[in-house]
Design an enzyme around this catalytic site. Structure first.
Site, PDB file in Angstrom:
ATOM      1  N   THR A   1       0.697  -1.224  -0.041  1.00 22.75           N
ATOM      2  CA  THR A   1      -0.243  -0.025  -0.038  1.00 22.75           C
ATOM      3  C   THR A   1       0.903   1.330   0.142  1.00 22.75           C
ATOM      4  O   THR A   1       2.108   1.272  -0.002  1.00 22.75           O
ATOM      5  CB  THR A   1      -0.798   0.148   1.419  1.00 22.75           C
ATOM      6  OG1 THR A   1      -0.074   0.138   2.200  1.00 22.75           O
ATOM      7  CG2 THR A   1      -1.527  -1.386   1.449  1.00 22.75           C
ATOM      8  N   CYS A   2       0.190   2.339   0.141  1.00 22.69           N
ATOM      9  CA  CYS A   2       1.105   3.630   0.025  1.00 22.69           C
ATOM     10  C   CYS A   2       1.787   3.660   1.318  1.00 22.69           C
ATOM     11  O   CYS A   2       2.832   4.251   1.308  1.00 22.69           O
ATOM     12  CB  CYS A   2       0.202   4.941   0.017  1.00 22.69           C
ATOM     13  SG  CYS A   2      -0.962   5.139   1.438  1.00 22.69           S
TER      14      CYS A   2
ATOM     15  N   HIS B   1       0.626  -9.127  14.525  1.00 27.77           N
ATOM     16  CA  HIS B   1       1.111  -7.851  13.530  1.00 27.77           C
ATOM     17  C   HIS B   1      -0.031  -7.910  12.457  1.00 27.77           C
ATOM     18  O   HIS B   1      -0.659  -6.892  12.134  1.00 27.77           O
ATOM     19  CB  HIS B   1       2.303  -8.091  13.021  1.00 27.77           C
ATOM     20  CG  HIS B   1       2.680  -6.890  11.821  1.00 27.77           C
ATOM     21  ND1 HIS B   1       2.999  -5.719  12.456  1.00 27.77           N
ATOM     22  CD2 HIS B   1       2.457  -6.974  10.765  1.00 27.77           C
ATOM     23  CE1 HIS B   1       3.106  -4.992  11.357  1.00 27.77           C
ATOM     24  NE2 HIS B   1       2.972  -5.787  10.260  1.00 27.77           N
TER      25      HIS B   1
ATOM     26  N   THR C   1      -8.594   6.502  -3.307  1.00 26.71           N
ATOM     27  CA  THR C   1      -8.327   7.664  -2.275  1.00 26.71           C
ATOM     28  C   THR C   1      -8.844   8.718  -2.769  1.00 26.71           C
ATOM     29  O   THR C   1      -9.432   9.782  -2.103  1.00 26.71           O
ATOM     30  CB  THR C   1      -6.741   7.618  -2.277  1.00 26.71           C
ATOM     31  OG1 THR C   1      -6.121   6.576  -1.786  1.00 26.71           O
ATOM     32  CG2 THR C   1      -6.418   9.090  -1.556  1.00 26.71           C
TER      33      THR C   1
END
Length: 421
Positions: A49-50, A95, A189
């Site tokens: 991802t970003c 995690h 986004t």
């Protein structure tokens, strides 16, 4: 065999490094095939991802093969090892659960990450890189994230990077009600940014995208004007605010383009928000006067208030994750302990099938049934007892009493032996 996670994210590496090891959607399948081809790796999922690039794997080494594979990324360079974090087994499970629940995100509790984790899982399934262990792990991660959002307020008033960017624009020198906003891209986004801009009553929206049809669809939903990316230079000077989030591997906006736009604007200031990784706007644009350039890393400061307001909900979500991690690890370890039993059953089934086939062949050849049954029992007994007999004999010769004691538990004294005693 162990569960491993290794990667980099917004907490460990700057955007200048993260963008070098980001994987575009169309590169996931070949990357997973390459990862799965490593002899140490049984299963793998790649999440990009970003804000993060992470490898999830079920492998039989200490994770060095995964680190070597990621470091060999053509653009990674030699500095990647210093930024990597690694988790194994229970820590790896925890995690993933935290990531899926939005507790490890730049914007605490942001909802988009769960969809991105599901996309990574789906891509691994389609690429044939997913097996039973990781499939169960990711399914449990989805259920845990859903419960964290249902049972706590971590998902209340959801905040995304896009909404944070719009809030930053609202708090900047440019009033949205008097501003033209140029959106570059047409993905999730930008869709979210457009929605927030409409709610904030932005005066005018321009949507530029490489595929004009996608820009037209988004613009029509939010009352904006669509334009092809090739015409970006013609309209850049109209924009007071630019928000860019594309999947381009190279910058979309360069210093010369922005410089030209500023001259046409007579140096009225521009706010540029680059939400893409890799970055859409050349970093040297920040050196121009009358330009305010922010990247996803710069939003860290802008969303600190969000972190504080969600801290109590995050603590409650962490407690849920700890419980679900313990349950999953317990189940996972129990399934691992059952492997010897499964192998024993498989060995017995194979021996039975082989002995039965031999007996049937003898019957077909004319052997009397009683003799065939005797042969069946003899063959099956020898096949089942050969391996444990050899192991017990070797243990007796070497003085290994532990195996003998285990055999006594597995093969207790018969009723006849007890009566004789």
């Amino acid at each position: 065999m162990a569960l491993h996670v290794l990667g980099i994210n917004h907490q460990t590496a700057p955007v200048s490094l993260r963008e070098k090891v980001a994987f575009a959607p169309d590169s996931l399948a070949p990357a997973l095939a390459s990862l799965r081809a490593l002899p140490q790796v049984r299963e793998a999922v790649l999440l990009s991802t970003c804000n993060r690039t992470e490898l999830y794997a079920h492998s039989d080494d200490d994770g060095q093969a995964l680190a070597g594979w990621l470091s060999a990324h053509p653009e990674a360079g030699g500095d990647l090892q210093a930024y990597l974090y690694r988790h194994r087994d229970a820590d790896a499970v925890r995690h993933l659960f935290r990531v899926a629940s939005g507790l490890d995100s730049l914007v605490l509790g942001e909802p988009q990450i769960l969809g991105q984790v599901k996309q990574a899982w789906s891509a691994a399934r389609q690429a044939g890189a997913l097996g039973g262990q990781l499939d169960r792990l990711f399914q449990q991660a989805f259920a845990t994230a859903k419960r964290a959002r249902t049972d706590t307020r971590i998902g209340a008033n959801p905040v995304s990077v896009a909404s944070t960017a719009v809030r930053l624009a609202q708090e900047s020198f440019a009033r949205l009600s008097d501003s033209t906003v140029l959106l570059i891209g047409a993905g999730e986004t930008i869709e979210l940014a457009a929605r927030h801009l409409v709610e904030a009553k932005a005066q005018r929206l321009l949507v530029a995208n490489r595929t004009l049809a996608h820009a037209q669809e988004l613009a029509s939903r939010h009352g904006g004007m669509a334009l092809p990316l090739a015409e970006l230079d013609k309209h850049l000077a109209e924009a007071d605010i630019v928000i860019s989030a594309t999947a381009s591997r190279t910058p979309i906006l360069h210093r010369a383009q922005v410089e030209h736009a500023l001259r046409l604007r007579r140096h009225r200031p521009m706010l540029l928000l680059d939400l893409a990784v890799p970055r859409d706007i050349d970093s040297d644009v920040s050196g121009l006067r009358d330009v305010f350039l922010y990247t996803v890393d710069d939003l860290e400061r802008a969303i600190e208030d969000n972190r504080r307001s969600r801290r109590e909900a995050a603590q409650q979500a962490e407690a849920i994750i700890e419980l679900q991690t313990a349950r999953f690890v317990e189940h996972w370890q129990a399934s691992g302990r059952q492997q010897p039993l499964l192998r024993l059953r498989a060995h017995g089934d194979a021996a039975r099938a082989e002995a039965l086939a031999k007996a049937r062949a003898q019957l077909a050849a004319g052997m009397p049934p009683e003799q065939a049954l005797d042969l069946l029992a003899h063959t099956l007994t020898n096949r089942l007892l050969h391996a444990p007999t050899v192991a017990l004999r070797d243990a007796a010769l070497s003085g290994d009493g532990e195996l003998a004691r285990a055999a006594e538990k597995l093969f207790p004294a018969t009723g006849t032996d007890s009566a004789d005693a």
